[in-house]
Design a protein around this motif. Structure first.
Motif, PDB file in Angstrom:
ATOM      1  N   ALA A  20       0.600  -1.240  -0.150  1.00  0.00           N
ATOM      2  CA  ALA A  20      -0.075   0.064  -0.169  1.00  0.00           C
ATOM      3  C   ALA A  20       0.858   1.360   0.001  1.00  0.00           C
ATOM      4  O   ALA A  20       0.471   2.416  -0.695  1.00  0.00           O
ATOM      5  CB  ALA A  20      -0.918   0.043   1.232  1.00  0.00           C
ATOM      6  N   HIS A  37       2.458   1.542  -3.387  1.00  0.00           N
ATOM      7  CA  HIS A  37       1.543   2.084  -4.445  1.00  0.00           C
ATOM      8  C   HIS A  37       1.149   3.603  -4.073  1.00  0.00           C
ATOM      9  O   HIS A  37       1.216   4.365  -5.251  1.00  0.00           O
ATOM     10  CB  HIS A  37       0.128   1.197  -4.201  1.00  0.00           C
ATOM     11  CG  HIS A  37      -1.207   1.823  -4.783  1.00  0.00           C
ATOM     12  ND1 HIS A  37      -1.972   3.041  -4.325  1.00  0.00           N
ATOM     13  CD2 HIS A  37      -1.719   1.506  -5.741  1.00  0.00           C
ATOM     14  CE1 HIS A  37      -2.858   3.065  -4.806  1.00  0.00           C
ATOM     15  NE2 HIS A  37      -2.703   2.267  -6.019  1.00  0.00           N
ATOM     16  N   LYS A  38       1.207   3.989  -2.903  1.00  0.00           N
ATOM     17  CA  LYS A  38       0.927   5.452  -2.726  1.00  0.00           C
ATOM     18  C   LYS A  38       2.131   6.219  -3.209  1.00  0.00           C
ATOM     19  O   LYS A  38       1.738   7.372  -3.694  1.00  0.00           O
ATOM     20  CB  LYS A  38       0.697   5.449  -1.262  1.00  0.00           C
ATOM     21  CG  LYS A  38       0.289   7.141  -0.673  1.00  0.00           C
ATOM     22  CD  LYS A  38       0.081   7.128   0.788  1.00  0.00           C
ATOM     23  CE  LYS A  38      -0.455   8.472   1.385  1.00  0.00           C
ATOM     24  NZ  LYS A  38      -0.471   8.465   2.644  1.00  0.00           N
ATOM     25  N   LYS A  85       1.807   6.600  -7.033  1.00  0.00           N
ATOM     26  CA  LYS A  85       0.823   7.327  -7.458  1.00  0.00           C
ATOM     27  C   LYS A  85       1.108   8.993  -7.226  1.00  0.00           C
ATOM     28  O   LYS A  85       1.002   9.837  -7.961  1.00  0.00           O
ATOM     29  CB  LYS A  85      -0.460   7.156  -6.669  1.00  0.00           C
ATOM     30  CG  LYS A  85      -1.682   7.956  -7.098  1.00  0.00           C
ATOM     31  CD  LYS A  85      -2.845   7.562  -6.179  1.00  0.00           C
ATOM     32  CE  LYS A  85      -4.064   8.720  -6.443  1.00  0.00           C
ATOM     33  NZ  LYS A  85      -5.300   8.228  -5.741  1.00  0.00           N
ATOM     34  N   GLU A  88      -6.753   0.944  -5.064  1.00  0.00           N
ATOM     35  CA  GLU A  88      -6.788   1.357  -3.636  1.00  0.00           C
ATOM     36  C   GLU A  88      -7.857   0.669  -2.839  1.00  0.00           C
ATOM     37  O   GLU A  88      -7.685   0.204  -1.860  1.00  0.00           O
ATOM     38  CB  GLU A  88      -7.279   2.961  -3.668  1.00  0.00           C
ATOM     39  CG  GLU A  88      -5.877   3.729  -3.978  1.00  0.00           C
ATOM     40  CD  GLU A  88      -6.166   5.284  -3.850  1.00  0.00           C
ATOM     41  OE1 GLU A  88      -5.163   5.965  -3.784  1.00  0.00           O
ATOM     42  OE2 GLU A  88      -7.440   5.779  -3.656  1.00  0.00           O
ATOM     43  N   ASN A  89      -8.866   0.064  -3.560  1.00  0.00           N
ATOM     44  CA  ASN A  89     -10.001  -0.462  -2.820  1.00  0.00           C
ATOM     45  C   ASN A  89      -9.665  -1.812  -2.301  1.00  0.00           C
ATOM     46  O   ASN A  89     -10.104  -2.304  -1.593  1.00  0.00           O
ATOM     47  CB  ASN A  89     -11.176  -0.625  -3.698  1.00  0.00           C
ATOM     48  CG  ASN A  89     -11.900   0.736  -4.170  1.00  0.00           C
ATOM     49  OD1 ASN A  89     -11.678   1.499  -3.317  1.00  0.00           O
ATOM     50  ND2 ASN A  89     -12.415   0.742  -5.142  1.00  0.00           N
ATOM     51  N   ASP A 119      -5.627   4.505  -9.097  1.00  0.00           N
ATOM     52  CA  ASP A 119      -6.873   4.601  -8.250  1.00  0.00           C
ATOM     53  C   ASP A 119      -7.783   3.275  -7.988  1.00  0.00           C
ATOM     54  O   ASP A 119      -8.467   3.009  -6.917  1.00  0.00           O
ATOM     55  CB  ASP A 119      -7.820   5.768  -8.767  1.00  0.00           C
ATOM     56  CG  ASP A 119      -7.069   7.029  -8.535  1.00  0.00           C
ATOM     57  OD1 ASP A 119      -6.321   7.234  -7.569  1.00  0.00           O
ATOM     58  OD2 ASP A 119      -7.448   8.049  -9.157  1.00  0.00           O
ATOM     59  N   GLU A 162      -3.340   0.168   4.889  1.00  0.00           N
ATOM     60  CA  GLU A 162      -2.405   1.425   4.854  1.00  0.00           C
ATOM     61  C   GLU A 162      -2.417   1.904   6.817  1.00  0.00           C
ATOM     62  O   GLU A 162      -1.600   2.686   7.018  1.00  0.00           O
ATOM     63  CB  GLU A 162      -2.761   2.538   4.047  1.00  0.00           C
ATOM     64  CG  GLU A 162      -1.772   3.574   3.901  1.00  0.00           C
ATOM     65  CD  GLU A 162      -2.131   4.651   2.928  1.00  0.00           C
ATOM     66  OE1 GLU A 162      -1.525   5.748   3.069  1.00  0.00           O
ATOM     67  OE2 GLU A 162      -3.172   4.320   2.119  1.00  0.00           O
TER      68      GLU A 162
END
Length: 266
Positions: free
Chosen positions: A47, A50-51, A54, A104-105, A101, A111
Motif C-alpha cells: 500500500a 502504491h501510494k 501514485k 486502492e480499494n 486509483d 495502510e
C-alpha cells in the motif's frame, strides 16, 4: 511486412521522443513493482509503495516532467507538435493515476497498519495503535483471542515509545557501521525481547504487530509454495504421504539451509 504502427513510430520525428519518455517511466514502474513483489512483503508495504508511485506520477504530471533523453528532442519541436505531444504525455499520467486509483480499494485498511513498519522514531503512538486496534476488533469479532484491550494497549504503547526513542540513534549508528538496514521485524524482535527480559507484558501490541505482518502484500508467497510442492511431489514421488510433503514444505520454506546443512544442524 512491418506493422504500420511500428513503421510510423520510427518514421515519425517524435518516435524517438516517445521511446525516451516510455523508457523513463518504465524505470519508475520497475522500481515500484520490485518493491511490491519482494520476498515476505506485507499488505501495508505494498500500500505504501502504491501510494508513493501514485504520488510520484501526480507530481510529474503537475510539473510537466519529461525524462532525461527526451527533453532536448521535446524542446526542438515546433510549438504545434510540442503541444500535441504534451497532451499525450498528460494523458499517459492521467490514465496511470486512474488505473492506480482502482487498486486502492483492494488494500482495505492495510495502510492504517503501515506505522508497524517503524520507518521513523515516532511511528508508535497512541493514535496509530488505537486505529489498528479498532480495525482488528471489528474485523475479527469471531476470534475472541485476538480481541485487544485498549486500556492495556495504551501502557504498552507508552513503554514501546520510550524504548524506541532511547535506541533509535544507536540503531542508526549500527546501520552506518555495518552498512546494513535493520529491518522492522528485527526492531520489533529487539523491542519484545527487551520486554521479555524485563518481565513486561505486551500481549495487545504483539497482536497488532502479528496481524499487520501476516497480511500478505501479494499472492507470490502462496504461489511459491505451490511451485515448491509441485517440484517435490512429482509423479516419481507420488507415494509420499501428505504429512511428509507438509514437513518438507515447512522445512524448505521456513529454514534457509541446504539439505546437508539442515541435516548436520539437527
Amino acid at each position: 511486412m512491418c506493422p504500420s504502427i511500428i513503421k510510423n513510430l520510427f518514421t515519425d520525428p517524435t518516435g524517438e521522443l516517445y521511446l525516451w519518455f516510455v523508457h523513463g517511466q518504465l524505470a519508475l514502474f520497475s522500481k515500484a513493482i520490485l518493491g511490491m513483489e519482494k520476498d515476505n512483503t506485507t499488505a501495508f508495504e505494498v500500500a505504501e509503495a502504491h501510494k508513493a508511485l501514485k504520488r510520484n506520477l501526480t507530481e510529474k504530471n503537475a510539473s510537466n516532467f519529461i525524462p532525461m533523453g527526451a527533453t532536448n528532442i521535446y524542446r526542438n519541436l515546433d510549438e504545434q507538435v510540442r503541444n500535441s505531444v504534451k497532451e499525450k504525455f498528460d494523458g499517459f499520467y492521467e490514465r496511470c493515476i486512474a488505473y492506480l486509483d482502482l487498486w486502492e480499494n483492494s488494500f482495505g485498511n492495510a495502510e492504517q497498519c503501515s506505522w508497524v513498519n517503524l520507518t521513523k522514531t515516532n511511528a508508535v503512538d497512541w493514535q496509530n495503535a488505537e486505529t489498528s486496534a479498532e480495525i482488528i476488533n471489528s474485523s475479527l469479532l469471531d476470534v475472541p483471542d485476538m480481541k485487544i484491550n485498549n486500556n492495556q494497549l495504551f501502557d504498552e504503547v507508552v513503554l514501546s515509545k520510550e524504548y524506541l526513542q532511547s535506541n533509535w540513534e544507536q540503531w542508526k549508528q549500527e546501520e552506518t557501521t555495518r552498512d546494513v538496514i535493520i529491518s522492522s521485524e528485527e526492531k520489533w524482535l529487539r523491542l519484545f525481547g527487551h520486554f521479555k527480559e524485563n518481565h513486561i507484558a505486551a500481549p495487545n501490541l504483539i497482536k497488532i504487530v502479528e496481524y499487520s505482518f501476516c497480511l500478505p502484500g501479494t499472492s507470490a508467497p502462496a504461489e511459491r509454495v505451490f511451485s515448491l510442492m509441485n517440484n517435490a511431489w512429482t509423479d516419481a514421488r507420488g507415494l509420499m504421504k501428505e504429512s511428509t510433503v507438509k514437513g518438507l514444505m515447512t522445512c524448505k520454506i521456513n529454514i534457509g539451509l541446504a539439505c546437508e546443512d539442515f541435516y548436520n544442524k539437527i
